[in-house]
Design an enzyme around this catalytic site. Structure first.
Site, PDB file in Angstrom:
ATOM      1  CB  THR A   1      46.462  13.612  14.875  1.00 14.34           C
ATOM      2  OG1 THR A   1      47.934  13.528  15.354  1.00 14.34           O
ATOM      3  CG2 THR A   1      45.791  12.457  15.717  1.00 14.34           C
TER       4      THR A   1
ATOM      5  CB  THR B   1      46.772  19.660  17.540  1.00 11.01           C
ATOM      6  OG1 THR B   1      47.723  18.657  18.013  1.00 11.01           O
ATOM      7  CG2 THR B   1      45.660  18.909  17.349  1.00 11.01           C
ATOM      8  CG  ASP B   2      52.205  18.593  17.491  1.00 12.35           C
ATOM      9  OD1 ASP B   2      51.351  18.639  18.593  1.00 12.35           O
ATOM     10  OD2 ASP B   2      52.688  17.652  17.347  1.00 12.35           O
TER      11      ASP B   2
HETATM   12  C1  SIN Z   1      48.239  16.216  15.888  1.00 12.12           C
HETATM   13  O1  SIN Z   1      47.589  16.415  14.981  1.00 12.12           O
HETATM   14  O2  SIN Z   1      47.648  16.078  17.036  1.00 12.12           O
HETATM   15  C2  SIN Z   1      49.870  15.890  16.083  1.00 12.12           C
HETATM   16  C3  SIN Z   1      50.658  15.638  14.936  1.00 12.12           C
HETATM   17  C4  SIN Z   1      50.383  17.017  14.137  1.00 12.12           C
HETATM   18  O3  SIN Z   1      50.401  18.145  14.496  1.00 12.12           O
HETATM   19  O4  SIN Z   1      50.519  16.868  12.778  1.00 12.12           O
END
Ligand code: SIN
Length: 314
Positions: free
Chosen positions: A16, A95-96
């Site tokens: 993200t 983040t995932d």
């Molecule tokens: C994010 O980055 O918050 C969600 C999508 C990902 O993990 O690439």
């Protein structure tokens, strides 16, 4: 005259932080990894006077993170960290699965220099993007004399990899770590360090992960829950699982039927690790002979640990 800033290499993998949405207020319906790493850096004016090199390793949504990307990323981190002129490495990531990649790099490389992962909850195109501040903070840590090892810098805090968890689906304070709290906090570019940075010790090394990614041992996660009957364990074993992580209830307990299925799996030579489905707290060994307990690792991190252990036997 000011001495030149230390050289930091930024490796982009997507997420993200590099995401774009069709409107500036959309923080969920975006394309992760769409913004190139040079544009990402250019979006942080405060980075203009830093010495940076940038490289794209991947441009994925981290829900799709896989062994091949980990292998490539670890190789690039090791390469840049070994360059004498490089002070530290920053990795932009989704983040995932951030906690899994951070733990993977911690175990494989345990670098002497700072390797700092960062991410964002809101896409780069958002009105209130959190990525620019996170990236600036991550570079600040990577430049810091005395910082070392793998850390995750997010929302003004630096965490060690062990026990780190994504704890919120939407909020910008999306991570929490082990019972010891963050290593440091960053406020306005000032770093307050509370605990030692991760030790550069006991790296498994790139040789451990050299096998073709599609041959890495299969390790599945199963959960205990009301009504859990162990059929998923039997199915995982039938599908070729070499390892299982059980996300148990509470301090790692499982139902009688799940326990029986785990015993059958063990009989069949499958290695088992015991973690918890709780958000926080360790799963401690039941006695000295218990090598299954995941300790502070989340179930997802215990899966990484078990796969790395099984790779030694592959
Ligand atoms: C994010 O980055 O918050 C969600 C999508 C990902 O993990 O690439």
């Amino acid at each position: 005259m000011q001495s030149p800033k230390p050289l930091v290499v930024i490796l982009a993998t997507g997420g993200t932080i590099a995401g774009t949405a069709s409107t500036a207020t959309d923080t969920t319906g975006y394309r992760a990894g769409a913004v190139g790493v040079d544009a990402l850096i250019a979006g942080v004016p405060a980075l203009a006077d830093h010495r940076l090199e940038a490289e794209s390793v991947a441009a994925i949504d981290s829900k799709d993170m896989d062994a091949a990307t980990w292998q490539r990323l670890a190789g690039r981190v090791a390469y840049h960290a070994a360059r004498p002129e490089v002070a530290g490495v920053v990795i932009t990531h989704g983040t995932d699965t951030l906690e899994e990649t951070a733990y993977f790099l911690h175990r494989v490389l345990a670098p002497a220099k700072p390797v700092v992962l960062t991410a964002a909850m809101r896409p780069a195109s958002s009105l209130s993007a959190d990525g620019p501040a996170n990236l600036l903070d991550a570079v600040t840590v990577a430049e810091m004399a005395g910082a070392r090892g793998v850390s995750v810098v997010f929302a003004g805090a630096a965490w060690g990899a062990i026990g780190l968890r994504k704890i919120h689906t939407l909020q910008t304070s999306a991570f929490a770590g082990s019972d010891c709290g963050p290593i440091a906090r960053l406020e306005g570019g000032v770093i307050r360090t509370f605990r030692p940075w991760p030790e550069a010790a006991q790296a498994l090394g790139l040789a451990r992960i050299a096998a073709a990614p599609d041959t890495w041992p299969r390790v599945e996660i199963v959960m205990n829950h009301a009504g859990a009957d162990g059929r998923l364990v039997d199915a995982a074993v039938a599908a070729g699982a070499a390892g299982l992580v059980v996300a148990g209830t509470g301090f790692g307990t499982v139902s009688a039927r799940l326990e029986a299925a785990i015993a059958r799996a063990r009989e069949a030579g499958v290695r088992v690790a015991r973690a918890s489905r709780c958000a926080f707290g360790p799963v401690l060994p039941h006695g000295a002979a218990d090598h299954e307990a995941a300790g502070e690792l989340s179930a997802m991190q215990a899966r990484v640990e078990l796969q790395l252990a099984l790779l030694a036997q592959a």
